[in-house]
Design a protein around this motif. Sequence first.
Motif, PDB file in Angstrom:
ATOM      1  N   ALA A   1       0.836  -1.058   0.046  1.00  0.00           N
ATOM      2  CA  ALA A   1      -0.026  -0.022   0.035  1.00  0.00           C
ATOM      3  C   ALA A   1       0.790   1.317  -0.057  1.00  0.00           C
ATOM      4  N   ALA A   2       0.657   2.103  -0.961  1.00  0.00           N
ATOM      5  CA  ALA A   2       1.440   3.242  -1.108  1.00  0.00           C
ATOM      6  C   ALA A   2       2.959   3.009  -1.058  1.00  0.00           C
ATOM      7  N   GLY A   3       3.463   1.872  -1.669  1.00  0.00           N
ATOM      8  CA  GLY A   3       4.777   2.005  -1.630  1.00  0.00           C
ATOM      9  C   GLY A   3       5.315   1.114  -0.589  1.00  0.00           C
ATOM     10  N   SER A   4       4.486   0.674   0.698  1.00  0.00           N
ATOM     11  CA  SER A   4       5.013   0.052   1.810  1.00  0.00           C
ATOM     12  C   SER A   4       4.219  -1.336   1.783  1.00  0.00           C
ATOM     13  N   CYS A   5       4.952  -2.007   2.517  1.00  0.00           N
ATOM     14  CA  CYS A   5       4.398  -3.476   2.426  1.00  0.00           C
ATOM     15  C   CYS A   5       3.766  -3.537   3.767  1.00  0.00           C
ATOM     16  N   VAL A   6       2.428  -4.083   3.619  1.00  0.00           N
ATOM     17  CA  VAL A   6       1.615  -4.088   4.799  1.00  0.00           C
ATOM     18  C   VAL A   6       1.618  -5.567   5.376  1.00  0.00           C
ATOM     19  N   ALA A   7       1.896  -6.604   4.647  1.00  0.00           N
ATOM     20  CA  ALA A   7       1.714  -8.173   5.022  1.00  0.00           C
ATOM     21  C   ALA A   7       2.649  -8.835   4.027  1.00  0.00           C
ATOM     22  N   ALA A   8       3.376  -9.760   4.747  1.00  0.00           N
ATOM     23  CA  ALA A   8       4.466 -10.543   4.211  1.00  0.00           C
ATOM     24  C   ALA A   8       4.361 -11.908   4.510  1.00  0.00           C
ATOM     25  N   HIS A   9       4.321 -12.764   3.525  1.00  0.00           N
ATOM     26  CA  HIS A   9       4.615 -14.444   3.904  1.00  0.00           C
ATOM     27  C   HIS A   9       5.944 -14.866   3.812  1.00  0.00           C
ATOM     28  N   LYS A  10       6.238 -15.985   4.504  1.00  0.00           N
ATOM     29  CA  LYS A  10       7.425 -16.724   4.243  1.00  0.00           C
ATOM     30  C   LYS A  10       7.384 -17.425   2.921  1.00  0.00           C
ATOM     31  N   HIS A  11       8.806 -17.211   2.416  1.00  0.00           N
ATOM     32  CA  HIS A  11       9.062 -18.007   1.148  1.00  0.00           C
ATOM     33  C   HIS A  11       8.558 -19.463   1.506  1.00  0.00           C
ATOM     34  N   ARG A  12       8.158 -20.151   0.239  1.00  0.00           N
ATOM     35  CA  ARG A  12       7.748 -21.679   0.634  1.00  0.00           C
ATOM     36  C   ARG A  12       9.172 -22.387   0.622  1.00  0.00           C
ATOM     37  N   GLN A  13       9.378 -23.591   1.298  1.00  0.00           N
ATOM     38  CA  GLN A  13      10.364 -24.264   1.332  1.00  0.00           C
ATOM     39  C   GLN A  13      10.166 -25.449   0.115  1.00  0.00           C
ATOM     40  N   CYS A  14      11.105 -25.784  -0.868  1.00  0.00           N
ATOM     41  CA  CYS A  14      10.739 -26.699  -1.548  1.00  0.00           C
ATOM     42  C   CYS A  14      10.947 -28.107  -0.961  1.00  0.00           C
ATOM     43  N   GLN A  15      10.094 -29.173  -1.474  1.00  0.00           N
ATOM     44  CA  GLN A  15       9.934 -30.275  -0.489  1.00  0.00           C
ATOM     45  C   GLN A  15      10.969 -31.343  -1.347  1.00  0.00           C
ATOM     46  N   PRO A  16      11.445 -32.437  -0.562  1.00  0.00           N
ATOM     47  CA  PRO A  16      12.193 -33.316  -0.973  1.00  0.00           C
ATOM     48  C   PRO A  16      11.548 -33.903  -2.379  1.00  0.00           C
ATOM     49  N   GLY A  17      12.347 -34.010  -3.479  1.00  0.00           N
ATOM     50  CA  GLY A  17      11.585 -34.632  -4.734  1.00  0.00           C
ATOM     51  C   GLY A  17      11.558 -33.517  -5.545  1.00  0.00           C
ATOM     52  N   GLU A  18      11.575 -32.211  -5.078  1.00  0.00           N
ATOM     53  CA  GLU A  18      11.634 -30.911  -5.890  1.00  0.00           C
ATOM     54  C   GLU A  18      12.856 -30.127  -5.838  1.00  0.00           C
ATOM     55  N   TYR A  19      12.796 -29.232  -6.951  1.00  0.00           N
ATOM     56  CA  TYR A  19      14.173 -28.289  -6.922  1.00  0.00           C
ATOM     57  C   TYR A  19      13.789 -26.826  -7.039  1.00  0.00           C
ATOM     58  N   ILE A  20      14.670 -26.271  -6.401  1.00  0.00           N
ATOM     59  CA  ILE A  20      14.396 -24.495  -6.533  1.00  0.00           C
ATOM     60  C   ILE A  20      14.300 -24.116  -7.846  1.00  0.00           C
ATOM     61  N   LYS A  21      13.148 -23.867  -8.572  1.00  0.00           N
ATOM     62  CA  LYS A  21      13.089 -23.536  -9.983  1.00  0.00           C
ATOM     63  C   LYS A  21      13.407 -21.785  -9.989  1.00  0.00           C
ATOM     64  N   GLN A  22      12.941 -21.097  -8.978  1.00  0.00           N
ATOM     65  CA  GLN A  22      13.276 -19.637  -8.965  1.00  0.00           C
ATOM     66  C   GLN A  22      13.297 -19.246  -7.438  1.00  0.00           C
ATOM     67  N   THR A  23      14.366 -18.763  -7.050  1.00  0.00           N
ATOM     68  CA  THR A  23      14.559 -18.373  -5.803  1.00  0.00           C
ATOM     69  C   THR A  23      13.721 -17.118  -5.671  1.00  0.00           C
TER      70      THR A  23
END
Length: 273
Positions: A118-140
């Motif tokens: 909102a107006a260039g300021s972050c109001v809420a943030a979520h934790k980055h998801r953690q890739c599970q075993p069997g997956e790879y990090i496609k995009q950090t």
Amino acid sequence: SVVLLLNVFLFLCFQLIMMKVFSVLTVSCPSTMYQAQDLCCPKCPAGNRVKTDCTKTANTSCVACEGGTHMDKPSGLKQCTHCTICDLSFGLKENRTCTSTLDTVCEPQDGFYCVDLAAGSCVAAHKHRQCQPGEYIKQTGTAFRDTECSDCSNGTFSDGTLKFCRPHRPCESLNLKLIRPGNATTDAQCEEQDHNKVVPIIIGCLILLLLLSAILIAYKKKSKKVCLQTCCNSSWMMGHRVCSEQKTTNFPDSLLSELLPGNWTLSEDKLLE
Ligand SMILES: *[C@@H]1O[C@H](CO)[C@@H](O)[C@H](O)[C@H]1NC(C)=O
Ligand SMILES: *[C@@H]1O[C@H](CO)[C@@H](O)[C@H](O)[C@H]1NC(C)=O
Ligand SMILES: *[C@@H]1O[C@H](CO)[C@@H](O)[C@H](O)[C@H]1NC(C)=O
Ligand SMILES: *[C@@H]1O[C@H](CO)[C@@H](O)[C@H](O)[C@H]1NC(C)=O
């Protein structure tokens, strides 16, 4: 009742006219001024608030915003706005601290991304998801985008912390025994000991073979019937041949005649062994 209706009608008309006059009055102040009662007062500059409205004889009185408050634009407000507090428990932190003219700017903490800006300021943030075993990090993940994960393709595996999937260990092509085939989360397991056993076994076999062939050759040599010939390094003495030196060899006659130097001749006796 007609009189009553007329009275109501007149009253409504009066009200409408009053509202019109009032609304005209409210929009009549220029943008640099605000309305206080029936006066247009000059606004206080950004970073300030109105202490007292202007009067017919006195200008607007302004005071600077107190600490922890701000006023972004010139205004006729009597209260400054409280500065936003970046909530640490919402995954936020300060990007820019609050001044009297600018509110705080919040940004996501490391490992978080903004879900409400909102107006260039972050109001809420979520934790980055953690890739599970069997997956790879496609995009950090970034401050504004979540991490992207993707499934490992067949024949590869990952624990979810890598930017790629590793191929399974190719046991067969490494000449190893496959103990457990790999899946998307775990590598294939090969029997390592086999490899360690093969080399000594091969070396042992080679040594045994060499020994056997050596024995065989020795046995063959021994068992072979050879014509041993005794030779004399002879010289003539008073019409007789005298052996000064004798040697026994197993060369055949033909070779012997070529190999014998100088005075060496075949002696009469031929031995069979
Ligand atoms: C009146 O107050 C306003 C706001 O503080 C200021 O900008 C303006 O210069 C003042 N006018 C006079 C005549 O002092
Ligand atoms: C923090 O501030 C800097 C500079 O003012 C800006 O480039 C950056 O995008 C800001 N970060 C966030 C997450 O708003
Ligand atoms: C991966 O393996 C599964 C099961 O063996 C099979 O169904 C699937 O088609 C394979 N995918 C690819 C892309 O080879
Ligand atoms: C992959 O193999 C491991 C070890 O054998 C096992 O624990 C795991 O459950 C397997 N995962 C899948 C998806 O089959």
